[in-house]
Scaffold this motif. Structure first.
Motif, PDB file in Angstrom:
ATOM      1  N   ASN B 298     -69.167  84.788 135.967  1.00 19.97           N
ATOM      2  CA  ASN B 298     -69.716  85.878 135.175  1.00 19.97           C
ATOM      3  C   ASN B 298     -68.539  86.658 134.652  1.00 19.97           C
ATOM      4  O   ASN B 298     -67.501  86.728 135.296  1.00 19.97           O
ATOM      5  N   ARG B 299     -68.728  87.240 133.508  1.00 20.01           N
ATOM      6  CA  ARG B 299     -67.624  88.007 132.964  1.00 20.01           C
ATOM      7  C   ARG B 299     -68.165  89.268 132.322  1.00 20.01           C
ATOM      8  O   ARG B 299     -69.029  89.201 131.458  1.00 20.01           O
ATOM      9  N   PHE B 300     -67.692  90.405 132.781  1.00 18.58           N
ATOM     10  CA  PHE B 300     -68.110  91.679 132.203  1.00 18.58           C
ATOM     11  C   PHE B 300     -66.924  92.314 131.515  1.00 18.58           C
ATOM     12  O   PHE B 300     -65.784  92.135 131.924  1.00 18.58           O
ATOM     13  N   ARG B 301     -67.236  93.057 130.479  1.00 17.58           N
ATOM     14  CA  ARG B 301     -66.174  93.728 129.741  1.00 17.58           C
ATOM     15  C   ARG B 301     -66.363  95.233 129.857  1.00 17.58           C
ATOM     16  O   ARG B 301     -67.418  95.759 129.526  1.00 17.58           O
ATOM     17  N   LEU B 302     -65.364  95.904 130.392  1.00 14.15           N
ATOM     18  CA  LEU B 302     -65.397  97.363 130.481  1.00 14.15           C
ATOM     19  C   LEU B 302     -64.384  97.914 129.498  1.00 14.15           C
ATOM     20  O   LEU B 302     -63.220  97.522 129.527  1.00 14.15           O
ATOM     21  N   THR B 303     -64.848  98.777 128.609  1.00 20.49           N
ATOM     22  CA  THR B 303     -63.970  99.360 127.610  1.00 20.49           C
ATOM     23  C   THR B 303     -63.941 100.870 127.797  1.00 20.49           C
ATOM     24  O   THR B 303     -64.977 101.459 128.057  1.00 20.49           O
ATOM     25  N   GLY B 304     -62.787 101.437 127.628  1.00 21.69           N
ATOM     26  CA  GLY B 304     -62.688 102.896 127.686  1.00 21.69           C
ATOM     27  C   GLY B 304     -61.829 103.365 128.834  1.00 21.69           C
ATOM     28  O   GLY B 304     -61.619 102.642 129.798  1.00 21.69           O
TER      29      GLY B 304
END
Lengths: 142, 786
Positions: B298-304
């Motif tokens: 699984n791959r999640f992207r957190l931006t900020g």
């Protein structure tokens, strides 16, 4: 930085980091921030001066006891300007306390050719931290 | 009295024969038998099945409700209903029935048959508009009004996106042979190669542009993220993360090259030296293994900036090996003698957790961690993750990653399998907690019941050029997790204040960062353009004619699609079959300098077929929309304050359209009359005509097609000189940019057009929206990292 430069100008020519290098490009990282909060304002070269002045005025009139301005490098002058303007606006009811310091900044050296590794270097930049605090009671200004 | 008897023996008249010939007997009655069997097999169809039932089996409303029929007859009954024309309306099963676990699961499995669901699908489907893209069912945008909130999250808080649709590809083999393979499909001009020394240590991720074999600069496939993984101290593996729109292309490409290496052996009948060389290459290629592993991670992207705080709060590192030895996968890796570096990593993560933005970490850093189950660290209420310390982070750690940080057991597939097998479902977790927990709220973090999990964090540096975008915008972490553990992690991040986004947010963040989302010279980009065109066209033609924008009057030949090849043909005076987007870093840098200083730009090969990616920023006020035209200004346009307006053009199709419509109306009237006549005459014929009309309903009639053609001519011959200012290029995506407080857009300009612009010593362009006559002045910048 400027003082150092003058002293080391001759040495700088030999310093490989100073001369433009075809193998690297310099990318800047975000500077390390002091504690953030509602009453902490970071002054930059790009933010609108008037907008930040208004913001500070708002904070002070709405009962904030102190606000802290941070400025870095070329923004130091704007930071000082902002503080002085505030002092004039809130004359007599506010006082200013100034601290200066040095901040370590990190620059990344991004390789442009396949045979070089990533690098990083520490650069120093002067910083100013201005604390503006209320001395008189609220409402004395109005 | 007449004789009552028939038989002669009893006094009748008829003498019966002593023997009966059965054959003759049957033959005499053959016709009778035939008709009887026929009537049994094919009864006359005047009655429906339920009408043929014996009286005692008949029930009321049998014709409406097929469940009143005996089960064996139901199928035939439904078929009959279908034949009679009215489709059988089956009642939707009750909600209670549908929500039964088995039925629900069946339904979910049925819906997943022809597309892929991510692990967080159900969570998303409750809160997002879902769309079908690239063989997946993906979240497009949140249902609540959250466009600006999502921007705010990406610039000041934390935006969370599930990007598990990126497909990992594992490439095993000698580094030299991998380098050889990739030398065919990449170019050195686009930046660092895949085997650059900077990446080979395995502590940075990189991106690389893939092209079709030996096609550079044409045949762009896509931008692919890659990282080198150290399995042991010597072994290196390459992992690619490929966007699902390009997976098939990349797979074919890699397989073709490895196979071509194999076939060289058979064809090598030339001189010995060459043959041996070739054999060497081919043997090298045969060693290379390419495994495509969808759904492995699984791959999640957190931006900020706050994404770091969210991670720090939700990821609790494991300190000692002794406490966690009971975990099966850790047992496995201890058996294999892989060093987990638990203590070092724990200390490192503790140190790094003082950082207040991911942009302060080394760009593209890879950090492998072993963390406790994320459900343990979840807060009971949704809270904002914040790090409040006055301590400063150790700057030495930020300068360069220690060599042990990228190591992770996650890349081992057997470990992933073990974790998948031993996963603790939510219900199991709750059951366990309620049984073992003595004090509510207290959590035993070293519970051997729960698995510890290996994860990998990939840093994204965001903007690094303060002249282009504010430093650090778009920075964040990508987190790679083992399969089956998507939702626990996802929910923990959400509970720590991350805002979830969908595909729309991916697009808008790319626009805010001034990055290209889907370049038009790749296959995926062309498909995306076509999808958008048909969508917009559909919307356009749904409006009544009086409410439609007349694009002919506005001199906009193609409002819903950017005709790149026509544009390039106009600017180069010869036909351009193929085109490409310039990705040569040195040339792009040079072009930017030329634009800044209003210098003449240098020429290079294939510049007739070259599009240059540009970032457009409106000079003052003004709106920008997608598909707007970038036009060449005249020298007086730049200095004068008068806005340039496009004059009204005449629409020559207007008369034609009116004529056609009247003709069509007449035809319809005639048809109606004819039908009424036919109805009275023959019922059968009427039925036939009815069916014909039904078939045509889905397809557009010729009349509609013709009318649409008159509204929007599909064959475009020229675009350059149609409006009063020459068209240089088009904007592919534009919107109001919150980070610039201005309308910004990403577009492409023909190289020759840019050349002409700079020959006039102008570095600004005119922009015209598709629905407007007004030209607005805008600044132009080169996008340096396409």
């Amino acid at each position: 930085m400027a003082d150092e430069n003058n002293q080391k100008k001759k040495q700088d020519n030999k310093n490989p980091k100073r001369t433009p290098n075809k193998k690297f490009s310099i990318k800047k990282r975000l500077p390390v921030r002091p504690v953030e909060g509602n009453n902490v304002i970071f002054v930059t070269k790009k933010t609108n001066f008037k907008a930040q002045l208004d913001k500070c005025c708002d904070l002070l009139t709405k009962g904030e006891k102190e606000i802290i301005l941070h400025g870095l490098g070329a923004a130091i002058q704007r930071c000082c300007n902002l503080a002085l303007q505030l002092e004039i606006l809130f004359s007599g009811t506010c006082q200013i306390e100034v601290n200066t310091g040095t901040v370590d900044l990190i620059d990344d050296l991004e390789p442009l050719t396949d045979d070089v590794e990533f690098g990083a270097q520490v650069r120093h930049s002067s910083s100013i931290h201005i604390r503006i605090f209320r001395t008189a009671m609220l409402g004395a200004n109005q | 009295m007449e004789p009552t008897e028939f038989d002669a023996a009893l006094g009748g008249t008829e003498h019966l024969p002593h023997t009966a010939n059965s054959l003759k007997f049957a033959a005499a009655r053959s016709i009778e038998i035939a008709t009887m069997t026929e009537s049994i097999l094919r009864p006359s169809k005047t009655k429906l099945i339920f009408q043929c039932l014996p009286v005692h089996m008949r029930r009321r409303v049998m014709s409406h409700n097929c469940k009143r029929l005996p089960r064996r007859l139901r199928l035939g009954h439904l078929e009959q209903l279908k034949k009679s024309g009215s489709p059988p309306k089956q009642k939707r099963p009750s909600r209670k029935f549908r929500r039964r676990p088995t039925n629900l699961l069946n339904e979910y499995n049925r819906r997943q048959k022809n597309k892929v669901w991510l692990e967080t699908h159900i969570w998303h489907a409750k809160r997002f508009h879902m769309v079908e893209r690239w063989g997946h069912r993906l979240a497009y945008r949140p249902c609540d009004k959250a466009f600006r909130a999502c921007y705010r999250a990406s610039s000041a808080h934390c935006l969370l996106q599930d990007i598990s649709y990126y497909t990992p590809i594992q490439i095993k083999g000698q580094i030299d042979s991998i380098k050889d393979i990739f030398s065919n499909i990449t170019s050195n001009n686009c930046g660092l190669g895949i085997c650059a020394k900077a990446f080979l240590r395995g502590n940075r991720r990189g991106t690389i542009n893939l092209y079709m074999k030996d096609c550079y600069p044409f045949g762009f496939v896509g931008k692919v993220e890659f990282l080198w993984v150290c399995m042991n101290d010597s072994n290196l593996e390459l992992w690619l993360f490929v966007h699902p729109s390009q997976v098939n292309q990349v797979e074919l490409l890699l397989n073709d090259i490895t196979k071509a290496g194999m076939s060289m052996i058979t064809s090598s009948t030339e001189t010995e030296i060459i043959a041996t060389k070739k054999r060497k290459i081919s043997t090298k290629y045969s060693e290379v293994q390419i495994n495509i592993k969808p759904k492995l991670f699984n791959r999640f992207r957190l931006t900020g900036p706050k994404s770091h705080a969210v991670l720090v709060k939700s990821l609790k590192c494991v300190k000692d090996v002794e406490k966690v030895e009971t975990n099966k996968w850790i047992e496995h890796s201890i058996q294999k003698n892989t060093n987990l570096f638990l203590k070092e990593k724990y200390d490192y993560w503790e140190n790094v957790s003082l950082v207040n933005s991911p942009a302060q970490m080394p760009p593209g850093a890879i950090i492998g961690l072993v963390v406790k189950d994320p459900r343990l660290s979840r807060p009971s209420k949704r809270t904002k993750a914040e790090i409040k310390t006055t301590k400063q982070c150790n700057i030495e750690l930020l300068l360069n990653n220690p060599p042990y940080t990228p190591r992770s057991p996650l890349w081992d597939e057997t470990v992933c399998d073990i974790i998948k097998k031993n996963k603790v479902t939510n219900s199991e977790y709750i059951e366990h907690i309620t049984q073992t927990q003595l004090v509510p709220g207290e959590v035993n973090e070293d519970d051997p019941f729960l698995q510890n999990l290996p994860i990998v964090l990939l840093q994204r540096p965001g903007s690094q050029d303060s002249c282009y975008k504010k430093v650090g915008y778009g920075s964040g972490w990508d987190i790679i997790l083992p399969a089956e553990y998507g939702l626990p992690f996802w929910l923990t991040f959400i509970m720590f204040g991350a805002r979830s986004g969908g595909l729309r947010e991916t697009e808008s963040v790319a626009l805010e960062m001034g990055e290209i989302y889907m370049p038009p010279d790749s296959e995926a980009g062309v498909l995306e353009e076509m999808r958008l065109e048909s969508e917009l066209k559909e919307k356009y033609f749904k409006r009544p004619p009086s409410k439609r924008v007349n694009y002919i009057k506005l001199a906009v030949p193609s409002p819903f699609k950017c005709p790149w090849s026509v544009l390039l043909k106009d600017w180069s005076n010869n036909k351009q079959e193929k085109f490409y987007v310039l990705r040569d870093k040195v040339v792009l840098e040079e072009l930017q300098v030329c634009i800044d200083r209003k210098k003449k730009i240098p020429h290079f090969d294939n510049c007739d077929a070259c599009l240059i990616p540009v970032y457009i920023k409106v000079e003052g006020k003004g709106n920008l929309t997608s598909h707007a035209m970038i036009c060449l200004p005249l020298p007086q346009d730049v200095c004068s304050k008068n806005t340039v307006m496009e004059p009204h053009h005449t629409d020559e199709n207007l008369k034609l359209r009116r004529q056609k419509r009247q003709e069509h109306k007449k035809l319809l009237k005639q048809k109606r009359r004819r039908q009424i006549k036919l109805k009275t005459k023959q019922k059968l014929l009427n039925q036939v005509t009815k069916q014909k009309v039904k078939q045509n309903k889905h397809e557009l009639s010729d009349y509609v097609k013709n009318m649409r053609e008159l509204w929007l001519p599909s064959s475009i011959e020229t675009v350059r000189h149609v409006p009063i200012r020459q068209v240089m290029g088009y904007i592919s995506k534009a919107a109001f940019s919150f980070s610039e407080a201005k309308c910004c857009g990403i577009g492409y300009v023909a190289f020759n057009a840019l050349n002409q612009l700079l020959e006039q010593k102008i570095n600004q362009v005119l922009i015209r929206n598709t629905t407007s006559r007004k030209y607005t002045l805008a600044n132009i910048n080169i996008i340096k990292s396409p």
